[in-house]
Scaffold this active site. Structure first.
Site, PDB file in Angstrom:
ATOM      1  N   GLU A  82       3.082  31.878 -44.007  1.00  0.00           N
ATOM      2  CA  GLU A  82       3.562  32.251 -42.685  1.00  0.00           C
ATOM      3  C   GLU A  82       2.382  32.874 -41.968  1.00  0.00           C
ATOM      4  O   GLU A  82       1.458  33.383 -42.593  1.00  0.00           O
ATOM      5  CB  GLU A  82       4.709  33.256 -42.806  1.00  0.00           C
ATOM      6  CG  GLU A  82       4.272  34.712 -43.011  1.00  0.00           C
ATOM      7  CD  GLU A  82       3.530  34.964 -44.312  1.00  0.00           C
ATOM      8  OE1 GLU A  82       3.788  34.231 -45.288  1.00  0.00           O
ATOM      9  OE2 GLU A  82       2.675  35.882 -44.360  1.00  0.00           O
ATOM     10  N   SER A 128     -10.534  45.602 -39.124  1.00  0.00           N
ATOM     11  CA  SER A 128     -10.007  44.539 -39.985  1.00  0.00           C
ATOM     12  C   SER A 128     -10.267  43.131 -39.476  1.00  0.00           C
ATOM     13  O   SER A 128     -10.212  42.175 -40.229  1.00  0.00           O
ATOM     14  CB  SER A 128      -8.503  44.748 -40.173  1.00  0.00           C
ATOM     15  OG  SER A 128      -7.872  44.827 -38.907  1.00  0.00           O
ATOM     16  N   LYS A 171      -8.238  39.120 -44.055  1.00  0.00           N
ATOM     17  CA  LYS A 171      -7.261  38.229 -44.700  1.00  0.00           C
ATOM     18  C   LYS A 171      -7.875  37.300 -45.751  1.00  0.00           C
ATOM     19  O   LYS A 171      -7.216  36.947 -46.744  1.00  0.00           O
ATOM     20  CB  LYS A 171      -6.565  37.373 -43.638  1.00  0.00           C
ATOM     21  CG  LYS A 171      -5.748  38.161 -42.616  1.00  0.00           C
ATOM     22  CD  LYS A 171      -4.434  38.606 -43.175  1.00  0.00           C
ATOM     23  CE  LYS A 171      -3.576  39.308 -42.130  1.00  0.00           C
ATOM     24  NZ  LYS A 171      -2.389  39.953 -42.743  1.00  0.00           N
TER      25      LYS A 171
END
Lengths: 272, 393
Positions: free
Chosen positions: B108, B375, B86
């Site tokens: 969010e 990830s 991210k």
């Protein structure tokens, strides 16, 4: 091409003759349940509504504040389906053949039924116009095409931050009325609309858009009077109307009386 | 009108209130300018290298695969600062925020990974962050909530609806429609209205680019398949982007099958959903016969989302990528296996991709090189997994 009487045009013509603007209350179809919803909508008309703006409940209403979100949740908790919504509108239409009825809803409800089918069903129920909250002009083309084919007017939104390009397109495309956003943000009575911008209304007039009705944050008669003074053809009040429903869920008779009183006070403020 | 293509085949678009169109146009323009601005690129690359720790390693697993025909590599996004991929795109969007002269950021978050990434980037760049998080997620991801608050972000629990990611997105969009003049909506996945799916892909595409370079160095050839988990689909599109035009490389996205695809408790929008519109995009979604959005479910908060990014929908329909689903139990099993066999605790999200890759490895009958996008790391999931498994012996 279906031929329907142009109820919006007839309404604006009649109101102009009386030197009045339009007052248009919004409620959620099926809120809080089917039968009460029919009674509520009829009370709005009895109270003096010039036209009706009706929402269809949706699980994820991104343009709505808490009041109208709650109305959706109430209706959905009673398992209201799209088909029920059309049946309720048909009932209202049979009682009031002349009042303009507009839908205000979200795109996925239309997509899921199929755009053509949804518009056909709406026309059959006696709907005059459809506004899709999450379909901006640049995605509107195919909706407008279907709307035209069944004789429904696609309502477009003019937001306070609209570019000249957007306003010009609204000018060419708008039918029925133009939904004029009084301010940024989501629906709700808690934030008052900023002073209706004469500037925006003048711009709209320059682009020859369909008559503008001011919405978002309209909860008091004084705001209706101001909107009309600023050049709007009328005002739409959603959250304030729905708040009355939410407040009197346990006493439907009081609710209906309060709604009638609210509409008649708001309507009285439309006299020029 | 749009300067970039807003659609992927039939999918994507900008299904948002007219009010948000100017803000999305402004973002599109800022992104186009930034992509052509060497100074922006230098700053972004500098942050990725010196702050976030790129390039990330690629690790050949030693013990987890027993089939001698198969080599399984892990692209180690778990080693990135923040603990997941991210951080990549958040740094990019935070720079765009500054470029647009905005001072606030709305975001969010589901698992809290995007929220943590947003909080760290905003702390670094002096932006004020407010992060919407489903109330249920606030509860099950407490450590990440504390991380966000520690780094100065305001975390706002959302009680509406199912209290998960989709409701947090709704609330963030509502906020943005009243605050777009000062605030940037830093959307956390490759979904939502144009230009988000394109921006998020481009700011994650180094995952696949690095993978390509690294595998060519180690193996002298491209992998047979790259595998990534798909919630909204940001890590997957970052891994896929540079391989889309390499037809020999299979692209495999792994959705959460939750308690099983035959139940209602899953989050497999492509394997089980139908087309429709959610959060500004025409894509695959989970919905009932009226078009009401259904609540998704997954043991992994980051995959608990009833839609998918529109480019994945397109890759699915064109057949270029394949999408499968892995259940909670299979993911939990892979989570434990990687911990035990390789000494790497993966995020529950990434465990879905790993579980599918392990199935592929078991079934392989000829030589095969697989790269799994690992990830994120599993630290955030420890309490949750502990509560499910009890004390592991």
């Amino acid at each position: 091409m279906a031929t329907t009487t142009d109820r919006y045009q007839a309404m604006f013509t009649a109101l102009n003759a009386k030197h009045q603007g339009a007052f248009v209350p919004f409620v959620m179809v099926g809120d809080p349940d089917k039968q009460t919803s029919v009674n509520i909508i009829k009370a709005l008309v009895e109270g003096g509504a010039d036209a009706l703006e009706l929402g269809f409940p949706f699980s994820d209403p991104i343009a709505d504040g808490p009041t109208i979100q709650q109305a959706s949740i109430r209706a959905l908790s009673h398992k209201i389906k799209t088909t029920d919504c059309f049946a309720i509108i048909r009932d209202v239409r049979d009682t009031y053949p002349d009042i303009p009825i507009g839908l205000l809803l979200y795109s996925n409800l239309v997509f899921k039924r199929g755009i053509e089918q949804f518009y056909k069903d709406a026309a059959a129920a006696g709907v005059d116009s459809i506004l899709i909250a999450d379909v901006p002009l640049r995605e509107a083309e195919r909706f407008i095409a279907v709307a035209k084919s069944v004789g429904i007017k696609q309502i477009l939104i003019a937001p306070p931050n609209a570019s000249e390009e957007t306003l010009a397109q609204i000018g060419t495309q708008s039918q029925g009325y133009t939904y004029l956003l009084g301010r940024a943000g989501v629906t709700g009575a808690e934030t008052a609309a900023a002073t209706p911008t004469h500037e925006l209304i003048e711009k709209l007039t320059r682009h020859k858009v369909a008559p503008p009705l001011l919405g978002f944050g309209i909860s008091k008669p004084a705001q209706v009077a101001e909107a009309i003074k600023a050049g709007a053809a009328g005002a739409i009040s959603g959250s304030a109307t729905v708040n009355i429903i939410a407040k009197h869920l346990a006493e439907p008779e009081v609710m209906l009386e309060q709604l009638k009183m609210f509409v008649s006070e708001m309507k009285a403020a439309t006299q020029k | 009108m749009n300067k970039l293509n807003s659609k992927f085949g039939n999918f994507g678009g900008m299904y948002v209130p007219e009010l948000l169109i100017p803000a999305l146009d402004q973002l599109e323009q800022a992104f186009i300018d930034a992509q052509q601005d060497p100074e922006f690129q230098a700053e972004f690359m500098g942050l990725l290298k010196d702050y976030a720790g790129r390039p990330t390693a690629m690790t050949l697993t030693r013990n987890i695969v027993s089939n001698p025909l198969v080599k399984l590599y892990l692209k180690r996004e778990d080693l990135l600062h923040g603990g997941a991929h991210k951080t990549n795109q958040v740094l990019g969007q935070a720079l765009l925020t500054k470029r647009m002269g905005k001072t606030e950021v709305i975001a969010e978050t589901g698992a809290g990974q995007h929220g943590v990434a947003t909080a760290l980037a905003c702390a670094l760049m002096g932006l004020k962050a407010r992060i919407y998080m489903g109330a249920k997620d606030v509860e099950r991801q407490a450590p990440n909530v504390f991380r966000m608050r520690l780094m100065g972000a305001e975390v706002i629990p959302v009680h509406a609806g199912s209290g998960t990611l989709k409701d947090a997105v709704n609330e963030a969009m509502r906020d943005w429609s009243g605050s777009y003049e000062k605030a940037h909506y830093l959307l956390g996945t490759a979904a939502g209205p144009h230009p988000f799916p394109t921006i998020v892909r481009e700011f994650h595409r180094m995952i696949g680019e690095e993978t390509k370079t690294q595998i060519l160095e180690k193996e002298g050839r491209l992998p047979d398949a790259v595998v990534a988990c798909v919630g909204g689909g940001s890590n997957a599109i970052g891994m896929f982007a540079d391989f889309i035009d390499e037809p020999s490389v299979k692209l495999i996205g792994v959705e959460p099958a939750g308690k099983g695809l035959h139940t209602h408790e899953h989050g497999a929008a492509m394997c089980k959903g139908t087309t429709g519109i959610l959060h500004g995009s025409f894509t695959y979604i989970m919905q009932d016969d009226d078009g009401q959005i259904e609540e998704s479910y997954s043991v992994s908060a980051g995959l608990d989302y009833p839609a998918v990014g529109p480019q994945h929908a397109h890759l699915h329909d064109t057949g270029r990528a394949q999408y499968v689903a892995i259940s909670d139990d299979e993911a939990l099993n892979a989570f434990q296996l990687l911990s035990r066999k390789e000494g790497i605790i993966p995020a529950l999200e990434s465990s879905h991709a790993l579980a599918h890759a392990l199935n592929m490895a078991d079934e392989a009958e000829e030589e095969m090189i697989i790269v799994v996008n690992l990830s994120g790391r599993g630290d955030k999931d420890l309490a949750h997994v502990h509560s499910i498994l009890g004390d592991v012996k």
